[in-house]
Design an enzyme around this catalytic site. Structure first.
Site, PDB file in Angstrom:
ATOM      1  N   TRP A 133       0.873  -1.363  -0.096  1.00  0.00           N
ATOM      2  CA  TRP A 133       0.085   0.009  -0.062  1.00  0.00           C
ATOM      3  C   TRP A 133       0.886   1.344  -0.231  1.00  0.00           C
ATOM      4  O   TRP A 133       1.640   1.417   0.885  1.00  0.00           O
ATOM      5  CB  TRP A 133      -0.869   0.014   1.445  1.00  0.00           C
ATOM      6  CG  TRP A 133      -1.831   1.009   1.556  1.00  0.00           C
ATOM      7  CD1 TRP A 133      -2.668   1.797   0.372  1.00  0.00           C
ATOM      8  CD2 TRP A 133      -1.851   1.955   2.617  1.00  0.00           C
ATOM      9  NE1 TRP A 133      -3.271   2.888   1.091  1.00  0.00           N
ATOM     10  CE2 TRP A 133      -2.942   3.052   2.340  1.00  0.00           C
ATOM     11  CE3 TRP A 133      -1.556   1.702   3.743  1.00  0.00           C
ATOM     12  CZ2 TRP A 133      -3.319   3.743   3.182  1.00  0.00           C
ATOM     13  CZ3 TRP A 133      -1.914   2.438   4.812  1.00  0.00           C
ATOM     14  CH2 TRP A 133      -2.772   3.793   4.487  1.00  0.00           C
ATOM     15  N   ASP A 214      -1.093  -5.917   9.302  1.00  0.00           N
ATOM     16  CA  ASP A 214      -1.975  -4.912   8.790  1.00  0.00           C
ATOM     17  C   ASP A 214      -3.283  -5.544   8.340  1.00  0.00           C
ATOM     18  O   ASP A 214      -3.094  -6.138   7.342  1.00  0.00           O
ATOM     19  CB  ASP A 214      -1.495  -3.881   7.630  1.00  0.00           C
ATOM     20  CG  ASP A 214      -2.426  -2.968   7.326  1.00  0.00           C
ATOM     21  OD1 ASP A 214      -2.165  -1.998   6.254  1.00  0.00           O
ATOM     22  OD2 ASP A 214      -3.638  -2.805   7.752  1.00  0.00           O
ATOM     23  N   LYS A 250     -13.497  -0.616   5.265  1.00  0.00           N
ATOM     24  CA  LYS A 250     -14.128  -1.530   4.236  1.00  0.00           C
ATOM     25  C   LYS A 250     -15.131  -2.464   4.703  1.00  0.00           C
ATOM     26  O   LYS A 250     -16.207  -2.577   4.081  1.00  0.00           O
ATOM     27  CB  LYS A 250     -12.817  -2.244   3.384  1.00  0.00           C
ATOM     28  CG  LYS A 250     -12.166  -1.366   2.603  1.00  0.00           C
ATOM     29  CD  LYS A 250     -11.011  -0.704   3.621  1.00  0.00           C
ATOM     30  CE  LYS A 250     -10.157  -0.078   2.557  1.00  0.00           C
ATOM     31  NZ  LYS A 250      -9.054   0.319   3.300  1.00  0.00           N
TER      32      LYS A 250
HETATM   33  C1  LIG Z   1      -3.462  -2.454   3.474  1.00  0.00           C
HETATM   34  C2  LIG Z   1      -4.121  -1.336   3.763  1.00  0.00           C
HETATM   35  N1  LIG Z   1      -4.005  -0.654   5.149  1.00  0.00           N
HETATM   36  C3  LIG Z   1      -4.453   0.301   5.397  1.00  0.00           C
HETATM   37  C4  LIG Z   1      -5.183   1.177   5.088  1.00  0.00           C
HETATM   38  C5  LIG Z   1      -5.836   2.491   5.418  1.00  0.00           C
HETATM   39  O1  LIG Z   1      -7.239   2.213   5.527  1.00  0.00           O
HETATM   40  P1  LIG Z   1      -8.129   3.179   6.495  1.00  0.00           P
HETATM   41  O2  LIG Z   1      -8.993   3.966   5.686  1.00  0.00           O
HETATM   42  O3  LIG Z   1      -7.012   4.280   7.274  1.00  0.00           O
HETATM   43  O4  LIG Z   1      -8.706   2.181   7.478  1.00  0.00           O
HETATM   44  C6  LIG Z   1      -5.770   0.623   3.540  1.00  0.00           C
HETATM   45  C7  LIG Z   1      -6.818   1.445   2.510  1.00  0.00           C
HETATM   46  N2  LIG Z   1      -6.110   1.528   1.510  1.00  0.00           N
HETATM   47  C8  LIG Z   1      -7.506   1.780   0.269  1.00  0.00           C
HETATM   48  C9  LIG Z   1      -8.084   3.167   0.666  1.00  0.00           C
HETATM   49  C10 LIG Z   1      -7.696   4.268   0.063  1.00  0.00           C
HETATM   50  C11 LIG Z   1      -6.358   4.874   1.022  1.00  0.00           C
HETATM   51  O5  LIG Z   1      -6.429   5.195   1.914  1.00  0.00           O
HETATM   52  O6  LIG Z   1      -5.275   4.441  -0.010  1.00  0.00           O
HETATM   53  C12 LIG Z   1      -6.809   1.667  -1.004  1.00  0.00           C
HETATM   54  O7  LIG Z   1      -5.522   1.228  -1.129  1.00  0.00           O
HETATM   55  O8  LIG Z   1      -7.559   2.412  -2.176  1.00  0.00           O
HETATM   56  C13 LIG Z   1      -5.031  -0.461   3.123  1.00  0.00           C
HETATM   57  O9  LIG Z   1      -5.221  -1.190   1.748  1.00  0.00           O
END
Ligand SMILES: Cc1ncc(COP(=O)(O)O)c(CN[C@@H](CCC(=O)O)C(=O)O)c1O
Length: 401
Positions: A133, A214, A250
């Site tokens: 990410w 995570d 999510k």
């Molecule tokens: C692996 C991972 N960890 C943590 C998070 C953080 O999510 P929180 O909203 O803080 O609970 C995401 C969200 N990634 C998504 C959502 C958009 C973003 O924040 O980048 C994504 O990769 O599209 C993730 O994909």
């Protein structure tokens, strides 16, 4: 002139900036496959029915007030979150050697964990998967850790580079922190098998590495909350220590409520309570205490059997729709005769498909077909619907031929 005249304009975020570009596009055919946020078959964001029910209960409960929460957040939310990820019979929970703090969603949980480790853990290097990410590197660097990566994805097979992963973790310094995606790896959609998780666990424990899980998609990968937590549960049950970041963005659709939890599994209850006391010193000067509403929704749902069961049904429906989009896209590309092997679309799991399209092909698809996705070729399957699969198929076909 302004004292900020020297400030330069920063680039948009690689993920959240895709939505900014999408919103500016006037084309009626535009398609947002960037941000990992669930959309219905009609292409709309979804507020789960069970969330609306829980909110109604909260509104009707006149005894509820808006007082500050404790620094570590809502107590029953914390207990229920630990139980959700580890299972009620988990040894750390039974032996009271886990501390959980409600944090600002997954990002906040990762940041607080990173800041705690930078202050209290002897090894400041954290190994994160390659790729991972996009925000992980910034979160841990700003927390004060030194970020390195371990091989994870094999572009040739579009699967896991397991040997590379093992080699890199074997050569990491003893005690190094290792970030592990609990399930539904972002951006690749490639997860270790249970057997491979067992090998990873043995290596991590034998090298004295510190696992930091995570968990942002529990229940979203397979549709089962328990199956998607199995990797974490095996580590937590072996007597060793670990950190776990949880997000309800999510799996409960609480994106903007910023609801998450950081758990630290320790060797003893006494250590866990000391760790908690130090977590409070990290949180207090950062944001003092977390928001009450989202955590109250989660606690209301997790503590009530009927609401919990209703949640699992809605969660599985979201996971199933994403899986159906995988099959529809795969079949559509096959029917079109699009060159290449697209079977990874149905082998990968979770919210994202790591298509293998390169940044030029992505730019072409955005320009010519108004498809919005991250430049690394990741598409959020949740952004697709039966109605839009043909349009994406056309775009991919044009991009690769
Ligand atoms: C692996 C991972 N960890 C943590 C998070 C953080 O999510 P929180 O909203 O803080 O609970 C995401 C969200 N990634 C998504 C959502 C958009 C973003 O924040 O980048 C994504 O990769 O599209 C993730 O994909």
């Amino acid at each position: 002139n302004s004292v900020f005249a020297h400030v330069v304009r920063a680039p948009e975020d690689p993920i959240l900036g895709v939505t900014v570009a999408y919103n500016k596009d006037p084309s009626p055919a535009k398609l947002n496959l960037g941000v990992g946020a669930y959309r219905t078959e009609e292409g709309k964001p979804l507020v789960l029915n069970v969330v609306r029910k829980a909110e109604q209960l909260l509104v009707n409960d006149r005894s509820r007030v808006k007082e500050y929460l404790p620094i570590v957040g809502l107590a029953d939310f914390n207990k229920l979150s630990a139980k959700l990820i580890l299972g009620a019979d988990s040894p750390p929970i039974q032996e009271n050697r886990i501390t959980t703090a409600q944090c600002l969603s997954g990002t906040g949980s990762l940041r607080v964990g990173g800041e705690f480790l930078a202050k209290h853990y002897h090894e400041r290097t954290i190994y994160i998967p390659q790729p991972t990410w996009g925000n992980h590197t910034k979160v841990f660097t700003l927390a004060g850790l030194s970020v390195k990566s371990y091989r994870y994805y094999d572009p040739a097979t579009r699967g896991l580079n397991f040997q590379g992963l093992l080699e890199d973790l074997r050569s990491a310094p003893a005690g190094a922190i290792v970030l592990l995606h609990a399930c539904a790896h972002n951006p690749t959609g490639v997860d270790p098998t249970l057997e491979q998780w067992e090998q990873i666990r043995q290596l991590v424990r034998s090298r004295g590495l510190l696992p930091f899980f995570d968990s942002a998609y529990q229940g979203f990968a397979s549709g089962s909350l328990d199956a998607d937590a199995e990797s974490v549960r095996r580590f937590a049950a072996d007597g060793g220590e670990c950190l776990i970041a949880q997000s309800y963005a999510k799996n409960m659709g609480l994106y903007g409520e910023r609801v998450g939890a950081l758990s630290i599994v320790c060797k003893t209850a006494d250590v866990a309570s000391k760790v908690e006391s130090q977590l409070k010193l990290v949180i207090r000067p950062m944001y003092s205490n977390p928001p009450i509403h989202g955590a109250s929704i989660v606690a209301t749902i997790l503590k009530d059997r009927d609401l919990f069961n209703e949640w699992t049904i809605e969660l599985k429906a979201m996971a199933d729709r994403i899986i159906s989009m995988r099959h529809q896209l795969f079949e559509s590309l096959r029917a079109k005769g699009t060159p290449g092997d697209w079977s990874h679309i149905i082998k990968q799991i979770g919210m994202f498909t790591f298509t293998g399209l390169n940044s030029e092909q992505v730019a072409f698809m955005t320009k010519e077909y108004h498809i919005y996705m991250t430049s690394d070729g990741r598409i959020s399957m949740a952004g697709l619907s039966s109605r839009t699969v043909p349009h994406l198929t056309e775009a991919i076909h044009a991009a690769v031929t």
